[in-house]
Design a protein around this motif. Structure first.
Motif: not given
Length: 396
Positions: A32-47, A232-240
């Motif tokens: 099991n690899v715990l990823h601290l390497n990339i800014g991919q949020p685990d926060i849910k994308t707004p429904q 700007d970007s929606v990638s991090k703001r909305y976990s998208m």
């Protein structure tokens, strides 16, 4: 045998993704690899964004407008107004991620062999986009001991030449998490106006600011409408991150009309992703309040646990969801690969991003790593414990 272009040969490899083959091999072996390497949020994308795509009634998936749909750009302008940034739809070009926005900006303002000054460490792909356009990055070093605050303006000014086209910052910063103050932005504004160059600000982490400090955009600063370009970007703001929707924003009409030509060459931004991004603008403030609370808790856990490890130093971030840590070793590239190939705690290991790849000056950052605190709290604690045990073993 046909040759590869010089541009291709000098294109830098991503310090974030170059270790992926080692991580994938570890996973194949049941680790099991715990990823601290990339800014991919685990926060849910707004429904609301996901539902907008699921429930649409499109019969023909046509090209969208080159600059992005009118309705999305109008709503973006309204979003910016809520953040005290006053622009109109015509000041906005919708792009395929913030990455394309940055590429359009560099292509519009700089020619081959021109220069862009960037405080380092900086997001590694700034090197890549500059290389792709034949533009030279001129680094100005920020200091770990000041949490990577803006270097003295004199350090910028002495690097400005006839080839200098822009100063590029990330605010809040990736990989440092540093949040530039209003006073620091104003110093840069005076400098770019004095030398008639551009100030490009990557503001994709605008929402993520902590400790009661507010974000100050370069587009809030009076007197630099012709100089200021925001990415700007929606990638991090909305976990998208997978939507790949960003934008370039500037009141400089000549820059917009030039960037449109680059945009026309790629035809249009993706339609479904624009639908999702437009819907995401209706996300209630409570979503961001909850996300920020969560990131503050994670940040505090990370810093507290890292500072317990002998020989480790941590810069204290005020925004985004990254921090830089100095480790008591000489080469974090080797250490990061060793973690994936040879080290385990209860059948788990950690993937980190060696920080040297975020510097342009050779030799800097060799003993540093970037950590993205995008894991939930228990996983984050386990990851730091693995780092602690790994350092003991690696040094020993």
């Amino acid at each position: 045998m046909p040759t590869i272009s010089q541009k291709g040969l000098t294109m830098p490899q991503s310090p974030i993704r170059k270790l992926v083959p080692f991580a994938e091999e570890a996973k194949k072996n049941g680790i099991n690899v715990l990823h601290l390497n990339i800014g991919q949020p685990d926060i849910k994308t707004p429904q609301i964004a996901l539902d907008a795509v699921k429930n649409n009634t499109i019969k023909v998936l046509e090209y969208s407008r080159t600059e992005g749909s009118d309705t999305y750009r109008e709503k973006l302008a309204a979003y910016y107004a809520k953040n005290d940034i006053h622009v109109t739809a015509k000041d906005i070009i919708v792009t395929t991620g913030g990455s394309e926005a940055l590429s359009f900006a560099i292509g519009s303002i700089a020619d081959v062999a021109d220069e862009i000054i960037i405080p380092e460490p900086f997001y590694a792909n700034y090197n890549g986009f500059s290389t792709a356009h034949g533009v030279n990055v001129v680094p100005v070093v920020s200091d770990f001991e000041t949490n990577f605050a803006l270097p003295p303006i004199e350090d910028f000014e002495k690097l400005i030449t006839s080839k200098t086209k822009a100063i590029l910052i990330c605010n809040p910063g990736n990989p440092t998490g540093y949040l530039y103050s209003k006073e620091e932005i104003q110093k840069l504004a005076l400098l770019v106006k004095k030398h008639d160059i551009y100030l490009i600000s990557d503001e994709v982490y605008r929402e993520f600011t902590y400790d009661g400090i507010e974000h100050y955009s370069i587009l809030q600063e009076d007197g630099i409408d012709s100089n200021a370009i925001v990415i700007d970007s929606v990638s991090k703001r909305y976990s998208m991150c997978g939507a790949r929707i960003g934008c370039m924003v500037t009141k400089n009409e000549e820059v917009i009309s030039t960037a449109i030509k680059f945009a026309q060459a790629r035809l249009s931004p993706p339609t479904y992703a624009q639908i999702a991004a437009e819907a995401a603008l209706e996300t209630p403030q409570q979503y961001f309040d909850d996300v920020i609370k969560e990131y503050v808790v994670r940040r505090n856990i990370l810093i507290e646990e890292l500072e317990k490890i002998e020989g480790v130093k941590v810069a204290h971030p005020k925004g985004a969801f990254y921090c830089i840590a100095e480790l008591p070793i000489k080469d974090t590239d080797d250490f990061a690969q060793w973690l994936l190939e040879d080290f385990r705690v209860n059948n788990e290991t950690v993937m980190v991003a060696p920080a040297a790849g975020f510097y342009a000056t050779p030799g800097l950052g060799k003993n540093q790593i970037r950590i993205a605190y995008v894991l939930e709290k228990d996983s984050l604690k386990r990851a730091v414990n693995i780092l602690k045990e790994a350092l003991k073993s690696y040094i020993g």
